[in-house]
Scaffold this motif. Sequence first.
Motif, PDB file in Angstrom:
ATOM      1  N   ASN A   9       0.864  -1.188   0.000  1.00 41.56           N
ATOM      2  CA  ASN A   9       0.000   0.000   0.000  1.00 41.56           C
ATOM      3  C   ASN A   9       0.898   1.234   0.000  1.00 41.56           C
ATOM      4  N   LYS A  11       0.022   4.277  -0.345  1.00 45.61           N
ATOM      5  CA  LYS A  11      -0.642   5.493   0.161  1.00 45.61           C
ATOM      6  C   LYS A  11      -0.374   6.657  -0.809  1.00 45.61           C
ATOM      7  N   HIS A 100      -9.397   1.248   4.912  1.00 46.54           N
ATOM      8  CA  HIS A 100      -8.088   1.453   5.553  1.00 46.54           C
ATOM      9  C   HIS A 100      -8.245   2.435   6.709  1.00 46.54           C
ATOM     10  N   GLU A 171      -5.334  -4.443  10.870  1.00 45.56           N
ATOM     11  CA  GLU A 171      -4.285  -3.438  10.990  1.00 45.56           C
ATOM     12  C   GLU A 171      -4.540  -2.589  12.233  1.00 45.56           C
ATOM     13  N   ALA A 175      -0.181   0.489  15.283  1.00 43.58           N
ATOM     14  CA  ALA A 175       1.002  -0.140  14.683  1.00 43.58           C
ATOM     15  C   ALA A 175       1.289   0.420  13.288  1.00 43.58           C
ATOM     16  N   ILE A 176       0.360   1.203  12.750  1.00 43.73           N
ATOM     17  CA  ILE A 176       0.525   1.672  11.367  1.00 43.73           C
ATOM     18  C   ILE A 176       1.487   2.857  11.316  1.00 43.73           C
ATOM     19  N   GLY A 177       2.592   2.662  10.624  1.00 50.83           N
ATOM     20  CA  GLY A 177       3.559   3.738  10.418  1.00 50.83           C
ATOM     21  C   GLY A 177       4.294   4.154  11.676  1.00 50.83           C
ATOM     22  N   GLY A 216       0.795  -3.282   9.681  1.00 49.68           N
ATOM     23  CA  GLY A 216       1.223  -2.379  10.759  1.00 49.68           C
ATOM     24  C   GLY A 216       2.689  -2.598  11.058  1.00 49.68           C
ATOM     25  N   SER A 217       3.545  -1.725  10.453  1.00 49.94           N
ATOM     26  CA  SER A 217       4.994  -1.786  10.675  1.00 49.94           C
ATOM     27  C   SER A 217       5.615  -3.139  10.332  1.00 49.94           C
ATOM     28  N   LEU A 236      -0.068  -6.769   4.746  1.00 46.04           N
ATOM     29  CA  LEU A 236      -0.407  -5.517   4.056  1.00 46.04           C
ATOM     30  C   LEU A 236       0.641  -4.505   4.524  1.00 46.04           C
ATOM     31  N   GLY A 238       2.897  -0.904   4.275  1.00 44.38           N
ATOM     32  CA  GLY A 238       2.948   0.505   3.879  1.00 44.38           C
ATOM     33  C   GLY A 238       4.381   0.926   3.603  1.00 44.38           C
ATOM     34  N   GLY A 239       5.022   1.509   4.610  1.00 46.61           N
ATOM     35  CA  GLY A 239       6.377   2.071   4.457  1.00 46.61           C
ATOM     36  C   GLY A 239       7.370   1.128   3.788  1.00 46.61           C
TER      37      GLY A 239
HETATM   38  P1  PGA Z   1       2.951   0.584   7.603  1.00 45.12           P
HETATM   39  O1  PGA Z   1       1.478   0.796   7.002  1.00 45.12           O
HETATM   40  O2  PGA Z   1       3.472  -0.711   7.038  1.00 45.12           O
HETATM   41  O3  PGA Z   1       3.733   1.778   7.114  1.00 45.12           O
HETATM   42  O4  PGA Z   1       2.821   0.547   9.069  1.00 45.12           O
HETATM   43  C1  PGA Z   1       0.604  -0.293   6.836  1.00 45.12           C
HETATM   44  C2  PGA Z   1      -0.704   0.169   6.237  1.00 45.12           C
HETATM   45  O5  PGA Z   1      -1.160   1.271   6.561  1.00 45.12           O
HETATM   46  O6  PGA Z   1      -1.314  -0.546   5.434  1.00 45.12           O
END
Ligand code: PGA
Length: 261
Positions: A9, A11, A100, A171, A175-177, A216-217, A236, A238-239
């Motif tokens: 993802n 973003k 999301h 998620e 834990a996200i970002g 989440g991370s 899933l 993100g970063g």
């Molecule tokens: P993250 O984001 O891997 O940067 O924590 C995950 C997401 O929001 O799907």
Amino acid sequence: MRQPFFAANWKMNKSIAESGAFISSLVDKLGESASGIGSQFAVVVAPPYTHLGLLADSVGDSRVQISAQNCGVAKSGAFTGEISPSVLKELGCDWAIIGHSERRHVFKEDEILLVARSKAALTESLGVIFCVGETLQDRRAGNTMKVVEGQLRSLGQLSGNSLSRMVLAYEPVWAIGTGENATPAQAEEVHAFMREWVGKAFSKDAAEAVRILYGGSVKPDNAEVIMAQPDVDGLLVGGASLEPVTFAGVVLGGLKGKKLR
Ligand code: PGA
């Protein structure tokens, strides 16, 4: 066994020019190390809407599929700023991420809207990656399962056939970002709860078949232990999905967790 599923993802990151070589580089990185595993796992990349056509064109006959990060509620109509699921399909998209945490919390998308988006996507034959997850406040108050169940509830009105074209994603918002991932045990606890919910709302077979991703991370160095959990079927990301080398590291780590490598 459920087919492992890894989704990137992006973003609101990357210019169109920056995204040009991503797919070929990713395929290259996955290529040799994942050869022999064949079609036993899925890889999906979700760039911003504006990049979808380019990425879908560059996928070719590789294993990579393309996802949108959201989806309009109808095929067409007076919905300023929204993108139709049939246009997403036309662009070569296979999936849409719905619900999301940033859509829920920053843009205040609620359950009614999210189920409408999911139905519209499914009607146009897009698969849906449906996300749920509690805030830190919810977790500290001991409300994790209650919140997750509340977010899943609206899916109960869908048919079993619709559910079979959905992937669920847990998620935790905290834990996200943040660099702080859920522990494998924390993830497993919620995933098992979600699977049990599907069993009650749909059927035992649906619960056994549905794929549940953790997000989440996630990074290359925690992908293996998280994926080793029995109810974690994918990630899933993100970063760590913004660079092909890092995302490939997550995929390969995750496959190791499922003893596929
Ligand atoms: P993250 O984001 O891997 O940067 O924590 C995950 C997401 O929001 O799907």
